[in-house]
Scaffold this motif. Structure first.
Motif, PDB file in Angstrom:
ATOM      1  N   GLU A 124       3.346 -18.611  -7.438  1.00  0.00           N
ATOM      2  CA  GLU A 124       2.320 -17.623  -7.681  1.00  0.00           C
ATOM      3  C   GLU A 124       2.393 -16.522  -6.617  1.00  0.00           C
ATOM      4  OE1 GLU A 124      -1.811 -17.502  -6.612  1.00  0.00           O
ATOM      5  OE2 GLU A 124      -2.137 -18.667  -8.426  1.00  0.00           O
ATOM      6  N   SER A 127      -0.267 -11.812  -6.401  1.00  0.00           N
ATOM      7  CA  SER A 127      -1.710 -12.079  -6.474  1.00  0.00           C
ATOM      8  C   SER A 127      -2.537 -11.074  -5.687  1.00  0.00           C
ATOM      9  CB  SER A 127      -2.008 -13.516  -6.025  1.00  0.00           C
ATOM     10  OG  SER A 127      -1.220 -14.406  -6.773  1.00  0.00           O
ATOM     11  N   ASN A 129      -5.103  -7.688  -5.573  1.00  0.00           N
ATOM     12  CA  ASN A 129      -6.366  -7.416  -6.239  1.00  0.00           C
ATOM     13  C   ASN A 129      -6.286  -6.086  -6.967  1.00  0.00           C
ATOM     14  OD1 ASN A 129      -7.552  -9.799  -5.235  1.00  0.00           O
ATOM     15  ND2 ASN A 129      -7.756  -8.795  -3.251  1.00  0.00           N
ATOM     16  N   HIS A 138      -0.595  -9.423   1.450  1.00  0.00           N
ATOM     17  CA  HIS A 138       0.068  -9.338   0.143  1.00  0.00           C
ATOM     18  C   HIS A 138       1.537  -8.959   0.289  1.00  0.00           C
ATOM     19  CE1 HIS A 138      -4.196  -8.457  -1.291  1.00  0.00           C
ATOM     20  NE2 HIS A 138      -3.881  -9.628  -1.781  1.00  0.00           N
ATOM     21  N   HIS A 164      -1.276 -13.823 -10.113  1.00  0.00           N
ATOM     22  CA  HIS A 164      -2.686 -14.192 -10.362  1.00  0.00           C
ATOM     23  C   HIS A 164      -3.537 -13.021  -9.855  1.00  0.00           C
ATOM     24  CE1 HIS A 164      -5.898 -17.147 -10.987  1.00  0.00           C
ATOM     25  NE2 HIS A 164      -6.403 -16.840  -9.819  1.00  0.00           N
ATOM     26  N   TYR A 313     -14.607 -17.063  -7.312  1.00  0.00           N
ATOM     27  CA  TYR A 313     -13.151 -17.117  -7.153  1.00  0.00           C
ATOM     28  C   TYR A 313     -12.657 -18.555  -7.310  1.00  0.00           C
ATOM     29  CZ  TYR A 313      -8.887 -16.557  -4.205  1.00  0.00           C
ATOM     30  OH  TYR A 313      -7.621 -16.539  -3.686  1.00  0.00           O
ATOM     31  N   ASP A 317     -10.229 -20.466 -10.105  1.00  0.00           N
ATOM     32  CA  ASP A 317      -9.018 -21.192  -9.719  1.00  0.00           C
ATOM     33  C   ASP A 317      -8.993 -22.610 -10.299  1.00  0.00           C
ATOM     34  OD1 ASP A 317      -6.822 -20.118  -8.327  1.00  0.00           O
ATOM     35  OD2 ASP A 317      -8.065 -19.691  -6.590  1.00  0.00           O
ATOM     36  N   TYR A 335       1.280 -21.909  -4.230  1.00  0.00           N
ATOM     37  CA  TYR A 335       0.400 -20.764  -3.987  1.00  0.00           C
ATOM     38  C   TYR A 335       0.839 -20.125  -2.685  1.00  0.00           C
ATOM     39  CZ  TYR A 335      -2.744 -23.045  -7.371  1.00  0.00           C
ATOM     40  OH  TYR A 335      -3.295 -23.622  -8.480  1.00  0.00           O
ATOM     41  N   VAL A 337       0.075 -17.884  -0.211  1.00  0.00           N
ATOM     42  CA  VAL A 337      -1.121 -17.140   0.224  1.00  0.00           C
ATOM     43  C   VAL A 337      -1.373 -17.363   1.722  1.00  0.00           C
ATOM     44  CG1 VAL A 337      -3.577 -16.704  -0.264  1.00  0.00           C
ATOM     45  CG2 VAL A 337      -2.113 -17.598  -2.077  1.00  0.00           C
ATOM     46  N   GLN A 341      -6.823 -18.598   3.727  1.00  0.00           N
ATOM     47  CA  GLN A 341      -7.432 -19.227   2.547  1.00  0.00           C
ATOM     48  C   GLN A 341      -7.201 -20.741   2.489  1.00  0.00           C
ATOM     49  OE1 GLN A 341      -7.217 -17.172  -1.178  1.00  0.00           O
ATOM     50  NE2 GLN A 341      -7.072 -15.174  -0.217  1.00  0.00           N
TER      51      GLN A 341
HETATM   52  N1  ARG Z   1      -6.214 -12.168  -4.901  1.00  0.00           N
HETATM   53  C1  ARG Z   1      -6.397 -13.042  -3.792  1.00  0.00           C
HETATM   54  C2  ARG Z   1      -6.448 -12.229  -2.493  1.00  0.00           C
HETATM   55  O1  ARG Z   1      -5.986 -11.141  -2.471  1.00  0.00           O
HETATM   56  C3  ARG Z   1      -5.299 -14.049  -3.667  1.00  0.00           C
HETATM   57  C4  ARG Z   1      -5.143 -14.969  -4.823  1.00  0.00           C
HETATM   58  C5  ARG Z   1      -4.403 -16.209  -4.479  1.00  0.00           C
HETATM   59  N2  ARG Z   1      -4.207 -17.084  -5.560  1.00  0.00           N
HETATM   60  C6  ARG Z   1      -5.131 -17.919  -6.053  1.00  0.00           C
HETATM   61  N3  ARG Z   1      -4.809 -18.663  -7.095  1.00  0.00           N
HETATM   62  N4  ARG Z   1      -6.303 -18.010  -5.543  1.00  0.00           N
HETATM   63  O2  ARG Z   1      -6.953 -12.707  -1.504  1.00  0.00           O
END
Ligand code: ARG
Length: 571
Positions: A124, A127, A129, A138, A164, A313, A317, A335, A337, A341
């Motif tokens: 993934e 992702s 925004n 990102h 995502h 959020y 998920d 994921y 990320v 998180q």
């Molecule tokens: N859009 C989120 C951000 O910018 C990250 C998403 C990560 N993926 C997920 N499945 N939560 O912080």
């Protein structure tokens, strides 16, 4: 090409079984591992015997090691076998075998030994925004996610790349208010995410002076959630503009995803799963009438629904996991990320396990550290919102300056495009050559330079090799090569280890292990280039050395393609 470490394992098992018949072979297959020696000059592959075996047999490591060496079977691939303290049996591959390997590598490089059962691995990324510019995290997600997906793909896994997209949430209320009040669709269309960002900032500034705007924004988001058609049309337009803009940026980076699936896609799927959780007593009432999942003592409870009944959020998920498992039955979901998180994913995975929505799917948060700019050159007021297009432009400028300073063989009209390519490759590589679990330090002097572990160094090595091939013209490369020089032999020895490096990288989800392998490969190649003549050599040696040059190019090109970096033939 297979990983020789695995291929050699039966030899070690045989040797130990012969030396110590009291141990069963099945047991030995379990405990014996073959790895790369930690120190240079300690053979090509090593088997640690001291620790487990010494304990099991109650003997000292020297005795065990010597017995294994004595009983090591004859093999066409293996030359020296020796025991080294503190407890390793090390083997060295014969030059004759290296020649066979080279013969095979000269025609191309591919990895043999992928997974037997094909269930997809979902990676993934990026992702981002919707309606926002990429943040620094990102940028890392994009490079790391793409490299990981490429790596899995290269190694024979079936891969799905899913963006995502964060396309739902209260901030859309603010943005829509801002567009309706100050926006100009044509201006936005020209540079969508930049303009959305500006409008968003403007909203926040205005709301500071006039807090009532926040109520207006809340009302707008509520109307969205209730399905107001006009508002939804506006939201659709925003997401479309923003996604197209993102696609352009990804194209500039040479990064692809298979699908964009926004968080909004899962909105309708939340209610049934929330119901299910309540029915099973997993989701219970929390503070102020909210809905929570209890993570256990001393742990922050996970918030499933706010007290006003809106979902979050995390709720999206939870629904996403269920959908993915039911639709694709993936073996793994990665994921990619930011570290920040970690708690979110811990909650997300634990809830999925409790609900039983991912019983046979591994869920993994591939976390990474912060990106820091060593010289502070790119940091803005808050130091956090570095814009990727700005970073890429700066990189191209610096790549052009480097080329101008060092001289280039390129014609004028190709110069700018090459600077752009080298610039962005360097930025990518500058992230991907670092261990993701640590902070990622970005230093222009180390990123755009012809020395050290940098993209220009690797690309230059490739161009150098290409140059030899062009000069050599059409030399038929038939028959077995003959390796005589130390530098030739060491280069092939290194090439032998590419599959092992790839496996380590994929198992640990760490593309920097590929980078590091490639860096060392180029160092070996440049040593060879400095010491051994190719063009002036007599016919047989020239043929062998050209094979080496080809094999080197195949590996480097394959490795760089995993990192998402195309090679260039001239610089
Ligand atoms: N859009 C989120 C951000 O910018 C990250 C998403 C990560 N993926 C997920 N499945 N939560 O912080």
């Amino acid at each position: 090409m297979k990983n020789l470490a695995h291929e050699l394992k039966p030899l070690f098992v045989e040797a130990v079984a012969k030396a110590f018949p009291e141990l069963s072979e099945a047991e030995l297959v379990e405990i014996i591992s073959v790895e790369e020696p930690r120190e240079a000059g300690h053979g090509d592959f090593a088997c640690p015997v001291a620790f487990r075996l010494a304990k099991m047999l109650g003997k000292n490591p020297v005795e065990i090691g010597n017995a294994i060496v004595e009983n090591f079977p004859e093999d066409y691939r293996i030359g020296d076998v020796e025991f080294l303290l503190p407890g390793f049996v090390n083997v060295r591959v014969k030059v004759s075998y290296l020649e066979e390997v080279l013969k095979q590598l000269e025609t191309g490089f591919s990895y043999e030994g992928g997974p037997a059962r094909k269930r997809p691995v979902i990676v993934e990324y990026p992702s981002t925004n919707a309606a926002k510019q990429m943040g620094v995290h990102h940028i890392i997600t994009t490079f790391l996610g793409d490299a990981l997906a490429n790596l899995f793909d290269f190694m024979g896994y079936e891969v799905m790349r899913i963006n995502h997209l964060g396309d739902w949430g209260t901030h859309f209320g603010k943005l829509i208010y801002a567009i309706e009040t100050w926006g100009d669709k044509a201006v936005i269309h020209a540079d969508p995410n930049m303009e959305f960002n500006k409008l968003y900032v403007k909203f926040n500034d205005e709301a500071e002076k006039n807090p009532e705007l926040l109520d207006e924004a809340r009302a707008i988001f509520k109307s969205l959630e209730e399905g107001d058609e006009l508002r939804l049309a506006m939201w659709n337009w925003i997401v479309k503009e923003s996604t197209e803009d993102l696609e352009k940026l990804l194209a500039r980076l040479g990064v692809e995803v298979d699908m964009h699936m926004g968080e909004s896609f899962y909105l309708k799927m939340m209610e049934p799963i929330v119901e299910e959780g309540i029915k099973r007593g997993l989701f219970v009432e929390g503070e102020g009438g909210s809905l929570i999942y209890d993570m256990g003592e001393d742990q922050t409870p996970a918030l499933i629904k706010k007290s006003d009944g809106t979902t979050l959020y995390l709720t999206r998920d939870i629904a996403t996991i269920k959908y993915r498992v039911e639709t694709w039955n993936p073996a793994t979901i990665l994921y990619v990320v930011d570290h920040a998180q970690s708690l979110h994913f811990k909650q997300n995975f634990e809830i999925a396990r409790a609900l039983g929505t991912a019983d046979d799917t591994d869920l993994e948060h591939v976390a990474f550290g912060r990106m820091r700019f060593a010289d502070g050159s790119m940091s803005t007021r808050k130091g956090t919102d570095i814009k990727l297009p700005v970073l890429l432009n700066e990189a191209a400028k610096r790549a052009a300056a480097l080329a101008a300073e060092r001289g280039t063989e390129l014609p004028r009209e190709e110069f700018a495009a090459m600077a752009e390519l080298i610039g962005k490759s360097s930025v990518k590589y500058g992230v991907l050559n670092q261990d993701r679990v640590k902070d990622i330090i970005f230093e222009w002097e180390k990123v755009i330079t012809l020395e050290g572990n940098s993209a220009p160094y690797l690309l230059y090595s490739y161009a150098r090799a290409h140059n030899i091939v062009v000069k050599a013209g059409d030399v038929p490369l038939s028959g077995l090569p003959k390796l005589t020089e130390e530098a030739e032999i060491e280069l092939v020895r290194h090439m032998l280890k590419f599959p092992n490096a790839l496996e380590r990288a994929v198992n640990e989800r760490k593309p920097h292990m590929v980078s590091f392998y490639l860096y060392e490969l180029c160092q070996e190649f440049n040593r060879f280039y400095g010491k051994v003549r190719v063009m002036e050599a007599e016919e047989d040696a020239k043929r062998s050395r050209l094979m080496l040059v080809h094999a080197f190019m195949h590996q480097l090109k394959a490795g760089l393609s995993i990192l998402g970096i195309p090679v260039v033939e001239r610089m």
